[in-house]
Design a protein around this motif. Structure first.
Motif, PDB file in Angstrom:
ATOM      1  N   LEU A  11     -62.308 -21.539  -4.964  1.00  0.00           N
ATOM      2  CA  LEU A  11     -63.529 -20.945  -5.514  1.00  0.00           C
ATOM      3  C   LEU A  11     -64.393 -22.052  -6.084  1.00  0.00           C
ATOM      4  CD1 LEU A  11     -65.196 -18.484  -6.496  1.00  0.00           C
ATOM      5  CD2 LEU A  11     -63.736 -18.484  -8.550  1.00  0.00           C
ATOM      6  N   VAL A  12     -65.649 -22.063  -5.682  1.00  0.00           N
ATOM      7  CA  VAL A  12     -66.566 -23.104  -6.146  1.00  0.00           C
ATOM      8  C   VAL A  12     -67.935 -22.477  -6.360  1.00  0.00           C
ATOM      9  CG1 VAL A  12     -67.204 -23.805  -3.799  1.00  0.00           C
ATOM     10  CG2 VAL A  12     -67.358 -25.455  -5.674  1.00  0.00           C
ATOM     11  N   GLN A  13     -68.697 -23.033  -7.271  1.00  0.00           N
ATOM     12  CA  GLN A  13     -70.054 -22.543  -7.493  1.00  0.00           C
ATOM     13  C   GLN A  13     -70.999 -23.078  -6.422  1.00  0.00           C
ATOM     14  OE1 GLN A  13     -71.070 -23.561 -11.589  1.00  0.00           O
ATOM     15  NE2 GLN A  13     -70.658 -21.438 -12.182  1.00  0.00           N
ATOM     16  N   ALA A  14     -72.054 -22.341  -6.200  1.00  0.00           N
ATOM     17  CA  ALA A  14     -73.071 -22.789  -5.245  1.00  0.00           C
ATOM     18  C   ALA A  14     -73.554 -24.181  -5.628  1.00  0.00           C
ATOM     19  CB  ALA A  14     -74.229 -21.804  -5.210  1.00  0.00           C
ATOM     20  N   GLY A  15     -73.694 -25.033  -4.623  1.00  0.00           N
ATOM     21  CA  GLY A  15     -74.077 -26.412  -4.867  1.00  0.00           C
ATOM     22  C   GLY A  15     -72.902 -27.352  -4.997  1.00  0.00           C
ATOM     23  N   GLY A  16     -71.708 -26.790  -5.122  1.00  0.00           N
ATOM     24  CA  GLY A  16     -70.515 -27.600  -5.290  1.00  0.00           C
ATOM     25  C   GLY A  16     -69.949 -28.083  -3.964  1.00  0.00           C
ATOM     26  N   SER A  17     -68.772 -28.705  -4.052  1.00  0.00           N
ATOM     27  CA  SER A  17     -68.138 -29.319  -2.888  1.00  0.00           C
ATOM     28  C   SER A  17     -66.675 -28.932  -2.806  1.00  0.00           C
ATOM     29  CB  SER A  17     -68.233 -30.849  -2.979  1.00  0.00           C
ATOM     30  OG  SER A  17     -69.575 -31.280  -2.998  1.00  0.00           O
ATOM     31  N   LEU A  18     -66.173 -28.940  -1.587  1.00  0.00           N
ATOM     32  CA  LEU A  18     -64.754 -28.774  -1.329  1.00  0.00           C
ATOM     33  C   LEU A  18     -64.393 -29.675  -0.154  1.00  0.00           C
ATOM     34  CD1 LEU A  18     -64.077 -24.912  -1.467  1.00  0.00           C
ATOM     35  CD2 LEU A  18     -63.154 -26.627  -3.032  1.00  0.00           C
ATOM     36  N   ARG A  19     -63.131 -30.093  -0.119  1.00  0.00           N
ATOM     37  CA  ARG A  19     -62.648 -30.836   1.042  1.00  0.00           C
ATOM     38  C   ARG A  19     -61.450 -30.096   1.618  1.00  0.00           C
ATOM     39  NH1 ARG A  19     -60.235 -36.965   1.410  1.00  0.00           N
ATOM     40  NH2 ARG A  19     -58.452 -35.931   0.397  1.00  0.00           N
ATOM     41  N   LEU A  20     -61.582 -29.664   2.843  1.00  0.00           N
ATOM     42  CA  LEU A  20     -60.492 -29.003   3.533  1.00  0.00           C
ATOM     43  C   LEU A  20     -59.687 -30.027   4.323  1.00  0.00           C
ATOM     44  CD1 LEU A  20     -62.324 -25.831   4.931  1.00  0.00           C
ATOM     45  CD2 LEU A  20     -61.372 -26.241   2.652  1.00  0.00           C
ATOM     46  N   SER A  21     -58.398 -29.758   4.455  1.00  0.00           N
ATOM     47  CA  SER A  21     -57.507 -30.643   5.196  1.00  0.00           C
ATOM     48  C   SER A  21     -56.793 -29.885   6.289  1.00  0.00           C
ATOM     49  CB  SER A  21     -56.462 -31.250   4.252  1.00  0.00           C
ATOM     50  OG  SER A  21     -57.063 -32.012   3.239  1.00  0.00           O
ATOM     51  N   CYS A  22     -56.533 -30.569   7.374  1.00  0.00           N
ATOM     52  CA  CYS A  22     -55.772 -30.003   8.492  1.00  0.00           C
ATOM     53  C   CYS A  22     -54.700 -31.027   8.857  1.00  0.00           C
ATOM     54  CB  CYS A  22     -56.699 -29.736   9.672  1.00  0.00           C
ATOM     55  SG  CYS A  22     -55.874 -29.103  11.148  1.00  0.00           S
ATOM     56  N   ALA A  23     -53.453 -30.656   8.643  1.00  0.00           N
ATOM     57  CA  ALA A  23     -52.342 -31.547   8.918  1.00  0.00           C
ATOM     58  C   ALA A  23     -51.548 -31.045  10.107  1.00  0.00           C
ATOM     59  CB  ALA A  23     -51.445 -31.650   7.686  1.00  0.00           C
ATOM     60  N   ALA A  24     -50.986 -31.970  10.866  1.00  0.00           N
ATOM     61  CA  ALA A  24     -50.186 -31.604  12.039  1.00  0.00           C
ATOM     62  C   ALA A  24     -48.709 -31.715  11.707  1.00  0.00           C
ATOM     63  CB  ALA A  24     -50.524 -32.512  13.211  1.00  0.00           C
ATOM     64  N   SER A  25     -47.939 -30.746  12.202  1.00  0.00           N
ATOM     65  CA  SER A  25     -46.506 -30.750  11.903  1.00  0.00           C
ATOM     66  C   SER A  25     -45.649 -31.074  13.121  1.00  0.00           C
ATOM     67  CB  SER A  25     -46.078 -29.398  11.340  1.00  0.00           C
ATOM     68  OG  SER A  25     -46.319 -28.366  12.285  1.00  0.00           O
ATOM     69  N   GLU A  26     -46.178 -30.895  14.313  1.00  0.00           N
ATOM     70  CA  GLU A  26     -45.372 -31.125  15.513  1.00  0.00           C
ATOM     71  C   GLU A  26     -45.725 -32.457  16.160  1.00  0.00           C
ATOM     72  OE1 GLU A  26     -42.776 -28.210  15.269  1.00  0.00           O
ATOM     73  OE2 GLU A  26     -42.931 -29.275  17.171  1.00  0.00           O
ATOM     74  N   HIS A  27     -46.928 -32.559  16.679  1.00  0.00           N
ATOM     75  CA  HIS A  27     -47.381 -33.814  17.253  1.00  0.00           C
ATOM     76  C   HIS A  27     -48.163 -34.571  16.185  1.00  0.00           C
ATOM     77  CE1 HIS A  27     -46.397 -32.273  21.267  1.00  0.00           C
ATOM     78  NE2 HIS A  27     -46.879 -31.129  20.853  1.00  0.00           N
ATOM     79  N   THR A  28     -48.407 -35.842  16.433  1.00  0.00           N
ATOM     80  CA  THR A  28     -49.277 -36.556  15.507  1.00  0.00           C
ATOM     81  C   THR A  28     -50.705 -36.069  15.692  1.00  0.00           C
ATOM     82  OG1 THR A  28     -49.611 -38.322  17.102  1.00  0.00           O
ATOM     83  CG2 THR A  28     -47.802 -38.597  15.539  1.00  0.00           C
ATOM     84  N   ILE A  29     -51.466 -36.088  14.610  1.00  0.00           N
ATOM     85  CA  ILE A  29     -52.816 -35.535  14.626  1.00  0.00           C
ATOM     86  C   ILE A  29     -53.682 -36.270  15.624  1.00  0.00           C
ATOM     87  CG2 ILE A  29     -53.862 -36.949  12.822  1.00  0.00           C
ATOM     88  CD1 ILE A  29     -54.168 -33.120  12.991  1.00  0.00           C
ATOM     89  N   SER A  30     -53.346 -37.532  15.910  1.00  0.00           N
ATOM     90  CA  SER A  30     -54.150 -38.307  16.846  1.00  0.00           C
ATOM     91  C   SER A  30     -54.100 -37.735  18.266  1.00  0.00           C
ATOM     92  CB  SER A  30     -53.687 -39.765  16.853  1.00  0.00           C
ATOM     93  OG  SER A  30     -52.325 -39.840  17.239  1.00  0.00           O
ATOM     94  N   SER A  31     -53.116 -36.887  18.535  1.00  0.00           N
ATOM     95  CA  SER A  31     -52.999 -36.279  19.860  1.00  0.00           C
ATOM     96  C   SER A  31     -53.953 -35.117  20.062  1.00  0.00           C
ATOM     97  CB  SER A  31     -51.567 -35.771  20.076  1.00  0.00           C
ATOM     98  OG  SER A  31     -50.637 -36.813  19.977  1.00  0.00           O
ATOM     99  N   TYR A  32     -54.529 -34.608  18.967  1.00  0.00           N
ATOM    100  CA  TYR A  32     -55.339 -33.395  19.017  1.00  0.00           C
ATOM    101  C   TYR A  32     -56.834 -33.688  18.961  1.00  0.00           C
ATOM    102  CZ  TYR A  32     -51.145 -30.742  17.560  1.00  0.00           C
ATOM    103  OH  TYR A  32     -49.899 -30.174  17.465  1.00  0.00           O
ATOM    104  N   VAL A  33     -57.576 -32.933  19.722  1.00  0.00           N
ATOM    105  CA  VAL A  33     -58.972 -32.682  19.403  1.00  0.00           C
ATOM    106  C   VAL A  33     -58.951 -31.542  18.392  1.00  0.00           C
ATOM    107  CG1 VAL A  33     -61.190 -31.859  20.272  1.00  0.00           C
ATOM    108  CG2 VAL A  33     -59.789 -33.414  21.676  1.00  0.00           C
ATOM    109  N   ILE A  34     -59.652 -31.707  17.285  1.00  0.00           N
ATOM    110  CA  ILE A  34     -59.592 -30.719  16.196  1.00  0.00           C
ATOM    111  C   ILE A  34     -60.951 -30.068  15.985  1.00  0.00           C
ATOM    112  CG2 ILE A  34     -59.275 -30.405  13.706  1.00  0.00           C
ATOM    113  CD1 ILE A  34     -56.640 -30.807  15.073  1.00  0.00           C
ATOM    114  N   GLY A  35     -60.919 -28.780  15.799  1.00  0.00           N
ATOM    115  CA  GLY A  35     -62.126 -28.044  15.447  1.00  0.00           C
ATOM    116  C   GLY A  35     -61.916 -27.254  14.171  1.00  0.00           C
ATOM    117  N   TRP A  36     -62.979 -26.977  13.465  1.00  0.00           N
ATOM    118  CA  TRP A  36     -62.967 -26.066  12.321  1.00  0.00           C
ATOM    119  C   TRP A  36     -63.843 -24.866  12.662  1.00  0.00           C
ATOM    120  CZ3 TRP A  36     -60.010 -26.203   8.021  1.00  0.00           C
ATOM    121  CH2 TRP A  36     -59.387 -27.407   7.669  1.00  0.00           C
ATOM    122  N   PHE A  37     -63.314 -23.703  12.366  1.00  0.00           N
ATOM    123  CA  PHE A  37     -64.039 -22.446  12.560  1.00  0.00           C
ATOM    124  C   PHE A  37     -63.973 -21.659  11.253  1.00  0.00           C
ATOM    125  CE2 PHE A  37     -64.707 -22.499  17.156  1.00  0.00           C
ATOM    126  CZ  PHE A  37     -63.834 -23.514  17.530  1.00  0.00           C
TER     127      PHE A  37
END
Length: 125
Positions: A11-37
Motif C-alpha cells: 500500500l502506497v500513497q499516490a505519488g509514491g514508489s514501489l519496487r517489485l521483484s521477480c525471482a526464478a526458482s528453476e532456471h536462472t533468470i538470465s534464461s527468461y524473457v520477463i514481462g510484467w502484467f
C-alpha cells in the motif's frame, strides 16, 4: 512447483514508489524473457513492461509514460520493476511472467509460459 516468484507489492500513497521483484526458482533468470502484467478488478489483464534476455529491449505499456523502469540483475537472479509517481489507477495485482523462448519480449500474455502468483499493489489518494 513455482518457477517465478513475484513480490514487493503493498500500500502506497499516490505519488509514491514501489519496487517489485521477480525471482526464478528453476532456471536462472538470465534464461527468461520477463514481462510484467497487471489486472485490476473487473478489467482485462494489461501489459506493463518486459525485458529481453540481454536487457537491451524494454517495451512499456502506453500508460507508463516514463514512470516505471524494468531492469534485471542476473547475479541476483531477479528482475525488478521500479514504479514511481504511482497513481490510484495503478492499483492492481501485478504478475511477472517468463518465457524460455528467446527473442524480443512480447506484449501478449499468451506468449509467456510461466507466471508468478501475483503481488497486490494498492495506491491510495
Amino acid at each position: 512447483q513455482a518457477q517465478l516468484v513475484d513480490s514487493g507489492g503493498g500500500l502506497v500513497q499516490a505519488g509514491g514508489s514501489l519496487r517489485l521483484s521477480c525471482a526464478a526458482s528453476e532456471h536462472t533468470i538470465s534464461s527468461y524473457v520477463i514481462g510484467w502484467f497487471r489486472q485490476a478488478p473487473g478489467k482485462e489483464r494489461e501489459f506493463v513492461a518486459a525485458i529481453s534476455r540481454s536487457g537491451v529491449n524494454t517495451p512499456y505499456g502506453h500508460f507508463v509514460k516514463g514512470r516505471f523502469a524494468i531492469s534485471r540483475d542476473d547475479a541476483k537472479n531477479t528482475v525488478y520493476l521500479q514504479m514511481n509517481s504511482l497513481k490510484t489507477e495503478d492499483t492492481a495485482v501485478y504478475y511477472c511472467a517468463g518465457t524460455l523462448v528467446p527473442g524480443p519480449p512480447s506484449v501478449a500474455s499468451d506468449q509467456y509460459e510461466y507466471w508468478g502468483q501475483g503481488t497486490q499493489v494498492t495506491v491510495s489518494s
